[in-house]
Design a protein around this motif. Structure first.
Motif, PDB file in Angstrom:
ATOM      1  N   ASP A 120       0.810  -1.217   0.000  1.00  0.00           N
ATOM      2  CA  ASP A 120       0.000   0.000   0.000  1.00  0.00           C
ATOM      3  C   ASP A 120       0.846   1.271   0.000  1.00  0.00           C
ATOM      4  OD1 ASP A 120       0.958  -0.471   2.506  1.00  0.00           O
ATOM      5  OD2 ASP A 120      -0.933  -0.115   3.563  1.00  0.00           O
ATOM      6  N   TRP A 121       2.152   1.146  -0.143  1.00  0.00           N
ATOM      7  CA  TRP A 121       2.988   2.338  -0.287  1.00  0.00           C
ATOM      8  C   TRP A 121       2.971   2.780  -1.753  1.00  0.00           C
ATOM      9  CZ3 TRP A 121       8.194   2.357   2.844  1.00  0.00           C
ATOM     10  CH2 TRP A 121       7.920   2.231   4.210  1.00  0.00           C
ATOM     11  N   PRO A 135       1.616   4.268   4.623  1.00  0.00           N
ATOM     12  CA  PRO A 135       0.881   3.761   5.781  1.00  0.00           C
ATOM     13  C   PRO A 135       1.722   2.720   6.530  1.00  0.00           C
ATOM     14  CG  PRO A 135      -0.341   3.442   3.726  1.00  0.00           C
ATOM     15  CD  PRO A 135       0.989   3.965   3.367  1.00  0.00           C
ATOM     16  N   PRO A 136       1.702   2.711   7.854  1.00  0.00           N
ATOM     17  CA  PRO A 136       0.851   3.510   8.743  1.00  0.00           C
ATOM     18  C   PRO A 136       1.512   4.813   9.207  1.00  0.00           C
ATOM     19  CG  PRO A 136       1.995   1.870  10.022  1.00  0.00           C
ATOM     20  CD  PRO A 136       2.466   1.702   8.600  1.00  0.00           C
ATOM     21  N   HIS A 137       2.640   5.172   8.592  1.00  0.00           N
ATOM     22  CA  HIS A 137       3.414   6.323   9.086  1.00  0.00           C
ATOM     23  C   HIS A 137       2.793   7.660   8.711  1.00  0.00           C
ATOM     24  CE1 HIS A 137       6.422   3.327  10.002  1.00  0.00           C
ATOM     25  NE2 HIS A 137       6.480   2.964   8.724  1.00  0.00           N
ATOM     26  N   GLY A 138       2.063   7.685   7.602  1.00  0.00           N
ATOM     27  CA  GLY A 138       1.462   8.943   7.187  1.00  0.00           C
ATOM     28  C   GLY A 138       1.761   9.252   5.724  1.00  0.00           C
ATOM     29  N   THR A 139       1.517  10.491   5.346  1.00  0.00           N
ATOM     30  CA  THR A 139       1.653  10.912   3.945  1.00  0.00           C
ATOM     31  C   THR A 139       2.484  12.182   3.834  1.00  0.00           C
ATOM     32  OG1 THR A 139      -0.498   9.959   3.370  1.00  0.00           O
ATOM     33  CG2 THR A 139       0.399  11.623   1.877  1.00  0.00           C
ATOM     34  N   TYR A 140       3.412  12.167   2.893  1.00  0.00           N
ATOM     35  CA  TYR A 140       4.184  13.360   2.547  1.00  0.00           C
ATOM     36  C   TYR A 140       3.511  14.042   1.363  1.00  0.00           C
ATOM     37  CZ  TYR A 140       8.262  11.984   5.349  1.00  0.00           C
ATOM     38  OH  TYR A 140       9.114  11.669   6.384  1.00  0.00           O
ATOM     39  N   VAL A 141       3.450  15.366   1.423  1.00  0.00           N
ATOM     40  CA  VAL A 141       3.000  16.157   0.273  1.00  0.00           C
ATOM     41  C   VAL A 141       4.101  17.160  -0.038  1.00  0.00           C
ATOM     42  CG1 VAL A 141       1.285  17.743  -0.671  1.00  0.00           C
ATOM     43  CG2 VAL A 141       0.567  15.895   0.876  1.00  0.00           C
ATOM     44  N   ILE A 142       4.645  17.069  -1.245  1.00  0.00           N
ATOM     45  CA  ILE A 142       5.733  17.960  -1.672  1.00  0.00           C
ATOM     46  C   ILE A 142       5.257  18.663  -2.945  1.00  0.00           C
ATOM     47  CG2 ILE A 142       8.156  18.106  -2.352  1.00  0.00           C
ATOM     48  CD1 ILE A 142       8.509  15.336  -0.967  1.00  0.00           C
ATOM     49  N   ASN A 143       5.210  19.975  -2.909  1.00  0.00           N
ATOM     50  CA  ASN A 143       4.645  20.683  -4.062  1.00  0.00           C
ATOM     51  C   ASN A 143       5.406  21.961  -4.390  1.00  0.00           C
ATOM     52  OD1 ASN A 143       3.181  21.518  -1.501  1.00  0.00           O
ATOM     53  ND2 ASN A 143       2.555  23.162  -2.882  1.00  0.00           N
ATOM     54  N   LYS A 144       5.326  22.322  -5.663  1.00  0.00           N
ATOM     55  CA  LYS A 144       5.936  23.555  -6.147  1.00  0.00           C
ATOM     56  C   LYS A 144       5.059  24.743  -5.753  1.00  0.00           C
ATOM     57  CE  LYS A 144       7.009  23.448 -10.474  1.00  0.00           C
ATOM     58  NZ  LYS A 144       6.938  23.180 -11.932  1.00  0.00           N
ATOM     59  N   GLN A 145       5.735  25.880  -5.496  1.00  0.00           N
ATOM     60  CA  GLN A 145       5.045  27.129  -5.187  1.00  0.00           C
ATOM     61  C   GLN A 145       5.639  28.237  -6.049  1.00  0.00           C
ATOM     62  OE1 GLN A 145       2.515  28.271  -3.133  1.00  0.00           O
ATOM     63  NE2 GLN A 145       1.900  26.144  -2.864  1.00  0.00           N
ATOM     64  N   PRO A 146       5.248  28.336  -7.326  1.00  0.00           N
ATOM     65  CA  PRO A 146       5.824  29.346  -8.229  1.00  0.00           C
ATOM     66  C   PRO A 146       5.718  30.792  -7.750  1.00  0.00           C
ATOM     67  CG  PRO A 146       4.618  27.694  -9.472  1.00  0.00           C
ATOM     68  CD  PRO A 146       4.316  27.436  -8.035  1.00  0.00           C
ATOM     69  N   PRO A 147       4.595  31.225  -7.130  1.00  0.00           N
ATOM     70  CA  PRO A 147       4.538  32.628  -6.695  1.00  0.00           C
ATOM     71  C   PRO A 147       5.627  32.991  -5.689  1.00  0.00           C
ATOM     72  CG  PRO A 147       2.348  31.669  -6.701  1.00  0.00           C
ATOM     73  CD  PRO A 147       3.311  30.540  -6.903  1.00  0.00           C
ATOM     74  N   ASN A 148       6.051  31.999  -4.882  1.00  0.00           N
ATOM     75  CA  ASN A 148       7.084  32.230  -3.870  1.00  0.00           C
ATOM     76  C   ASN A 148       8.464  31.753  -4.307  1.00  0.00           C
ATOM     77  OD1 ASN A 148       4.353  31.272  -2.405  1.00  0.00           O
ATOM     78  ND2 ASN A 148       5.257  32.943  -1.262  1.00  0.00           N
ATOM     79  N   LEU A 149       8.550  31.141  -5.492  1.00  0.00           N
ATOM     80  CA  LEU A 149       9.798  30.522  -5.961  1.00  0.00           C
ATOM     81  C   LEU A 149      10.303  29.496  -4.952  1.00  0.00           C
ATOM     82  CD1 LEU A 149      11.701  33.676  -7.332  1.00  0.00           C
ATOM     83  CD2 LEU A 149      10.070  32.196  -8.518  1.00  0.00           C
ATOM     84  N   GLN A 150       9.388  28.724  -4.395  1.00  0.00           N
ATOM     85  CA  GLN A 150       9.731  27.771  -3.344  1.00  0.00           C
ATOM     86  C   GLN A 150       9.193  26.381  -3.659  1.00  0.00           C
ATOM     87  OE1 GLN A 150       7.908  29.642   0.090  1.00  0.00           O
ATOM     88  NE2 GLN A 150       9.849  30.565   0.729  1.00  0.00           N
TER      89      GLN A 150
END
Length: 210
Positions: A120-121, A135-150
């Motif tokens: 299930d990974w 699971p069961p550790h949780g979820t990472y969300v990694i995303n681009k932020q163009p307005p902040n250049l981050q």
């Protein structure tokens, strides 16, 4: 009535002079007084008097003039450690570098999931947003932020964090340049393997590739 007008006029001049640090010359005041006296005695002021009055020199001190600042292309912001460079990339460069690094990260996280994960990974990447479900550790969300250049990351272990790109350092924490996205994410993912008793796998993993 004329005397009252003269008084109001002189008071107004002195008030402006005091508030704005303007100092009319003595000759200017004499011209104003001469103009108002003509009005007081019911005489029409002469053309020379009017001309003299309208040309009374009142100069503003040069120190009061606003100073124009040169345009600074590098974005800066205030942090707990003081003002620092927010990003060394232009918006166009940011798009190229961030997309390159997100693709590299996606490829290496796919290897991580396939080699060490349970059924299930999984990791998914679409439209600048990457989701790593462990699971069961949780979820990472990694995303681009163009307005902040981050690049932003939400971690089940360390919480939310934001990263700026600094040349020669990569993606570093926006408040502490000692925290690098690559190192932080790799440490946490190795730690999750250790929690599952996979010490050897944690050491064998090649990392994020960033």
């Amino acid at each position: 009535m004329a005397s009252s007008s003269r008084s109001i006029l002189l008071k107004g001049i002195h008030s402006i002079s005091h508030s704005q640090n303007i100092r009319p010359s003595s000759s200017s005041l004499r011209r104003i007084s001469s103009f108002s006296q003509s009005r007081q005695h019911g005489k029409s002021p002469s053309k020379s008097s009017i001309s003299s009055f309208s040309s009374c020199p009142i100069s503003l001190p040069s120190a009061r003039l606003p100073q124009l600042r040169g345009f600074v292309s590098s974005s800066r912001h205030q942090t707990e450690q003081g003002e620092k460079l927010a990003s060394t990339l232009s918006p166009e460069e940011y798009e190229q570098v961030s997309e390159r690094d997100m693709d590299i990260l996606h490829e290496n996280l796919e290897v991580y999931v396939e080699q060490f994960g349970e059924n299930d990974w999984e990791v998914e990447y679409s439209s600048g947003v990457m989701t790593l479900s462990l699971p069961p550790h949780g979820t990472y969300v990694i995303n681009k932020q163009p307005p902040n250049l981050q690049i932003w990351m939400s971690s089940p272990l360390s919480g939310p964090s934001r990263f700026d790109y600094i040349t020669s350092k990569g993606w570093v924490h926006h408040r502490d340049e000692k925290i690098v996205l690559k190192d932080l994410l790799e440490q946490e993912l190795r730690e999750l393997l250790r929690r599952q008793g996979k010490e050897g796998e944690a050491e064998e993993w090649d990392g994020t590739g960033l």
